[in-house]
Write a protein that holds these residues in place. Structure first.
Motif, PDB file in Angstrom:
ATOM      1  N   GLY A 252       0.815  -1.210   0.000  1.00  0.00           N
ATOM      2  CA  GLY A 252       0.000   0.000   0.000  1.00  0.00           C
ATOM      3  C   GLY A 252       0.847   1.259   0.000  1.00  0.00           C
ATOM      4  N   THR A 253       1.881   1.292   0.858  1.00  0.00           N
ATOM      5  CA  THR A 253       2.717   2.495   0.947  1.00  0.00           C
ATOM      6  C   THR A 253       3.677   2.627  -0.231  1.00  0.00           C
ATOM      7  OG1 THR A 253       4.195   1.237   2.401  1.00  0.00           O
ATOM      8  CG2 THR A 253       2.602   2.686   3.452  1.00  0.00           C
ATOM      9  N   THR A 254       4.307   1.528  -0.656  1.00  0.00           N
ATOM     10  CA  THR A 254       5.256   1.628  -1.774  1.00  0.00           C
ATOM     11  C   THR A 254       4.555   1.992  -3.077  1.00  0.00           C
ATOM     12  OG1 THR A 254       5.115  -0.783  -2.061  1.00  0.00           O
ATOM     13  CG2 THR A 254       6.977   0.066  -0.804  1.00  0.00           C
ATOM     14  N   ALA A 255       3.355   1.455  -3.291  1.00  0.00           N
ATOM     15  CA  ALA A 255       2.608   1.805  -4.503  1.00  0.00           C
ATOM     16  C   ALA A 255       2.231   3.280  -4.490  1.00  0.00           C
ATOM     17  CB  ALA A 255       1.355   0.937  -4.621  1.00  0.00           C
ATOM     18  N   PHE A 256       1.854   3.802  -3.307  1.00  0.00           N
ATOM     19  CA  PHE A 256       1.488   5.214  -3.191  1.00  0.00           C
ATOM     20  C   PHE A 256       2.662   6.118  -3.558  1.00  0.00           C
ATOM     21  CE2 PHE A 256       1.659   9.070  -0.551  1.00  0.00           C
ATOM     22  CZ  PHE A 256       0.512   9.710  -0.984  1.00  0.00           C
ATOM     23  N   GLN A 269       3.016  14.341   2.529  1.00  0.00           N
ATOM     24  CA  GLN A 269       2.441  13.019   2.243  1.00  0.00           C
ATOM     25  C   GLN A 269       3.539  11.984   2.006  1.00  0.00           C
ATOM     26  OE1 GLN A 269      -0.032  14.150  -1.121  1.00  0.00           O
ATOM     27  NE2 GLN A 269      -1.894  13.954   0.109  1.00  0.00           N
ATOM     28  N   GLU A 270       4.564  12.366   1.257  1.00  0.00           N
ATOM     29  CA  GLU A 270       5.661  11.440   0.978  1.00  0.00           C
ATOM     30  C   GLU A 270       6.422  11.096   2.253  1.00  0.00           C
ATOM     31  OE1 GLU A 270       8.203  12.826  -2.102  1.00  0.00           O
ATOM     32  OE2 GLU A 270       6.638  12.839  -3.637  1.00  0.00           O
ATOM     33  N   ASN A 271       6.623  12.076   3.128  1.00  0.00           N
ATOM     34  CA  ASN A 271       7.322  11.821   4.376  1.00  0.00           C
ATOM     35  C   ASN A 271       6.559  10.858   5.271  1.00  0.00           C
ATOM     36  OD1 ASN A 271       9.639  13.303   3.922  1.00  0.00           O
ATOM     37  ND2 ASN A 271       8.917  15.147   4.933  1.00  0.00           N
ATOM     38  N   VAL A 272       5.250  11.075   5.386  1.00  0.00           N
ATOM     39  CA  VAL A 272       4.429  10.193   6.221  1.00  0.00           C
ATOM     40  C   VAL A 272       4.458   8.764   5.687  1.00  0.00           C
ATOM     41  CG1 VAL A 272       2.071   9.668   6.949  1.00  0.00           C
ATOM     42  CG2 VAL A 272       2.917  12.010   7.083  1.00  0.00           C
ATOM     43  N   ALA A 273       4.276   8.619   4.378  1.00  0.00           N
ATOM     44  CA  ALA A 273       4.294   7.288   3.779  1.00  0.00           C
ATOM     45  C   ALA A 273       5.671   6.645   3.913  1.00  0.00           C
ATOM     46  CB  ALA A 273       3.890   7.364   2.302  1.00  0.00           C
ATOM     47  N   SER A 274       6.730   7.438   3.720  1.00  0.00           N
ATOM     48  CA  SER A 274       8.085   6.903   3.825  1.00  0.00           C
ATOM     49  C   SER A 274       8.410   6.462   5.246  1.00  0.00           C
ATOM     50  CB  SER A 274       9.108   7.951   3.366  1.00  0.00           C
ATOM     51  OG  SER A 274       8.935   8.248   2.002  1.00  0.00           O
ATOM     52  N   VAL A 275       8.007   7.273   6.227  1.00  0.00           N
ATOM     53  CA  VAL A 275       8.226   6.901   7.628  1.00  0.00           C
ATOM     54  C   VAL A 275       7.528   5.585   7.930  1.00  0.00           C
ATOM     55  CG1 VAL A 275       7.555   7.494   9.995  1.00  0.00           C
ATOM     56  CG2 VAL A 275       8.687   9.182   8.561  1.00  0.00           C
ATOM     57  N   PHE A 276       6.339   5.417   7.367  1.00  0.00           N
ATOM     58  CA  PHE A 276       5.569   4.210   7.655  1.00  0.00           C
ATOM     59  C   PHE A 276       6.293   2.968   7.168  1.00  0.00           C
ATOM     60  CE2 PHE A 276       2.035   1.190   7.139  1.00  0.00           C
ATOM     61  CZ  PHE A 276       1.471   1.300   8.398  1.00  0.00           C
ATOM     62  N   TYR A 277       6.817   3.001   5.925  1.00  0.00           N
ATOM     63  CA  TYR A 277       7.413   1.762   5.441  1.00  0.00           C
ATOM     64  C   TYR A 277       8.912   1.634   5.708  1.00  0.00           C
ATOM     65  CZ  TYR A 277       9.441   3.483   0.968  1.00  0.00           C
ATOM     66  OH  TYR A 277      10.197   4.114   0.007  1.00  0.00           O
ATOM     67  N   THR A 278       9.579   2.736   6.133  1.00  0.00           N
ATOM     68  CA  THR A 278      10.995   2.596   6.496  1.00  0.00           C
ATOM     69  C   THR A 278      11.192   2.338   7.983  1.00  0.00           C
ATOM     70  OG1 THR A 278      11.262   4.995   6.800  1.00  0.00           O
ATOM     71  CG2 THR A 278      11.795   4.094   4.624  1.00  0.00           C
ATOM     72  N   ALA A 279      10.251   2.784   8.817  1.00  0.00           N
ATOM     73  CA  ALA A 279      10.423   2.648  10.269  1.00  0.00           C
ATOM     74  C   ALA A 279       9.325   1.836  10.931  1.00  0.00           C
ATOM     75  CB  ALA A 279      10.486   4.045  10.903  1.00  0.00           C
ATOM     76  N   VAL A 280       8.072   2.084  10.564  1.00  0.00           N
ATOM     77  CA  VAL A 280       6.954   1.451  11.269  1.00  0.00           C
ATOM     78  C   VAL A 280       6.747   0.000  10.832  1.00  0.00           C
ATOM     79  CG1 VAL A 280       4.485   1.587  11.769  1.00  0.00           C
ATOM     80  CG2 VAL A 280       5.835   3.681  11.615  1.00  0.00           C
ATOM     81  N   ILE A 281       6.736  -0.261   9.519  1.00  0.00           N
ATOM     82  CA  ILE A 281       6.504  -1.624   9.043  1.00  0.00           C
ATOM     83  C   ILE A 281       7.561  -2.610   9.540  1.00  0.00           C
ATOM     84  CG2 ILE A 281       6.459  -3.088   6.961  1.00  0.00           C
ATOM     85  CD1 ILE A 281       4.870  -0.937   5.573  1.00  0.00           C
TER      86      ILE A 281
END
Length: 317
Positions: A252-256, A269-281
C-alpha cells in the motif's frame, strides 16, 4: 544557482522530517523507541527460529529472511535520521548518499520479492499439502531466495547507476534520507526519461510481485472455502492472515510513493508514507507474525520456560 555536474557535489543537505526545532528532540526519542523495538523484534524472531527445531520449515526460513531484510533496510535510514535530529548540520556525503540509496533500494526490492515467495509457500501448503515437502525442498527454498536477491541486485544497480550519472544543481534533499524521487528533483535538466525508467522498474517489481501474490491468494481462498469444517477453515486462515497483513501494509505504501509521477504528491504526504514503510513496518512485522501465529507463540513460550528453568537450576545450585 549555476549548473554544476555531479563530480563537484561533495555532499548533500538532508531536509529532515521537520524544520521546527521544538520537535527535534521528541522525534528523536520517538524514532529511537521505534528503532529499538525493531531491532529487538527482528533479532528476536531470527533467534527464535534458529533455536527451535519445530520452526525449521520453509515458511519460517522465509520469515527469518524477512526479519533480516527488515532489520537491514530500517538500519539504512533510521540511524542517520536519529543523528540528524540532534545534530546541527544535517549533511551526508555524495558517496554516502549513493550508498544509502543503493542499499535502501536493494532491501526494499528484496522485501517485495520475499513477500511474494512467502505467498507461493502458503499456496503450496494449503493447495498442495500432500506434495508440500517435495515441492518446497531445501534446494527449492535456496533457489527462490537466490532469485529474490538477484532481482533486487539488478534493480538497485540500475537505478543507482542512473542517479550517479545525473548532474545536480541543488544540494538540499527535501527528505530525511537519499530517496530516488527526492534526488531526481535536484537534477539540472529534464528528468522525464529517468522518471519513466524509475516508474517502469518500480512498476515491474510491484505489479509482477502483487499479481503473483494475488493469483496465489485466489487459489488459497478457493481452497479454504472448500474446507467443510470450521476448525479447518480457521486454521487455514490463521496461517495466511499474518502474511496478508504484512503484505498489505508494504504494498500500500510503496505503490502510493513509487507508482506515480514524482510531482504528484506533497512533501508531507511522501514523508508520512516513507516513515511508515521505512520505520513502522519493520517494527510491526515481527509483532504481527508473533501475535497471530500459534507456532511462533508456542516456540516463544517454550524458549522462555527453558530459560526460566535454567535460571532456577543455577539459582538453586
Amino acid at each position: 544557482m549555476a549548473a554544476e555536474n555531479h563530480s563537484t557535489v561533495t555532499e548533500f543537505i538532508l531536509g529532515g522530517l521537520t524544520s521546527q526545532p521544538e520537535l527535534q528532540l521528541p522525534f528523536f526519542f520517538l524514532f529511537l523507541g521505534i528503532y529499538s523495538v525493531t531491532m529487538v523484534g527482528n533479532l528476536g524472531m531470527i533467534a527464535l527460529i534458529c533455536l527451535n527445531a519445530q520452526l525449521h520449515t520453509p515458511m519460517y526460513y522465509f520469515l527469518s529472511n524477512l526479519s533480516f531484510v527488515d532489520l537491514c533496510y530500517s538500519s539504512v535510514t533510521t540511524p542517520k535520521m536519529l543523528v540528524n535530529f540532534v545534530s546541527g548540520k544535517n549533511t551526508i556525503s555524495y558517496a554516502g548518499c549513493m550508498a544509502q540509496l543503493y542499499f535502501f533500494l536493494l532491501f526494499v526490492v528484496t522485501e517485495s520479492y520475499t513477500l511474494t515467495v512467502m505467498a507461493y509457500d502458503r499456496y503450496v501448503a494449503i493447495c498442495r499439502p500432500l506434495f508440500y515437502n517435495i515441492i518446497m525442498s531445501q534446494r527449492t527454498c535456496f533457489l527462490l531466495l537466490a532469485g529474490v536477491y538477484v532481482m533486487s541486485v539488478i534493480g538497485s544497480n540500475i537505478e543507482t547507476i542512473i542517479l550517479s550519472k545525473l548532474s545536480y544543481c541543488e544540494t538540499l534533499i527535501r527528505h530525511y534520507y537519499c530517496d530516488i524521487l527526492a534526488l531526481i528533483k535536484l537534477s539540472c535538466f529534464s528528468t522525464y526519461h529517468i522518471d519513466m525508467i524509475v516508474f517502469s522498474l518500480a512498476g515491474f517489481d510491484i505489479i509482477v510481485t502483487s499479481l503473483t501474490i494475488l493469483v496465489s491468494y485466489t487459489f488459497i481462498l478457493s481452497s479454504i472455502f472448500r474446507i467443510r469444517t470450521t476448525e479447518g477453515m480457521s486454521k487455514a486462515f490463521s496461517t495466511c492472515s499474518s502474511h496478508f497483513a504484512a503484505m498489505g501494509m508494504f504494498y500500500g505504501t510503496t505503490a502510493f510513493i513509487y507508482l506515480k509521477p514524482s510531482t504528484a504528491s506533497s512533501l508531507a504526504q511522501e514523508n508520512v508514507a516513507s516513515v511508515f514503510y521505512t520505520a513502522v513496518i519493520p517494527m510491526l512485522n515481527p509483532l504481527i507474525y508473533s501475535l497471530r501465529n500459534k507456532d511462533v507463540k508456542a516456540a516463544m513460550q517454550k524458549t522462555l520456560r527453558g530459560k526460566c528453568f535454567k535460571a532456577n537450576v543455577i539459582t538453586l545450585s
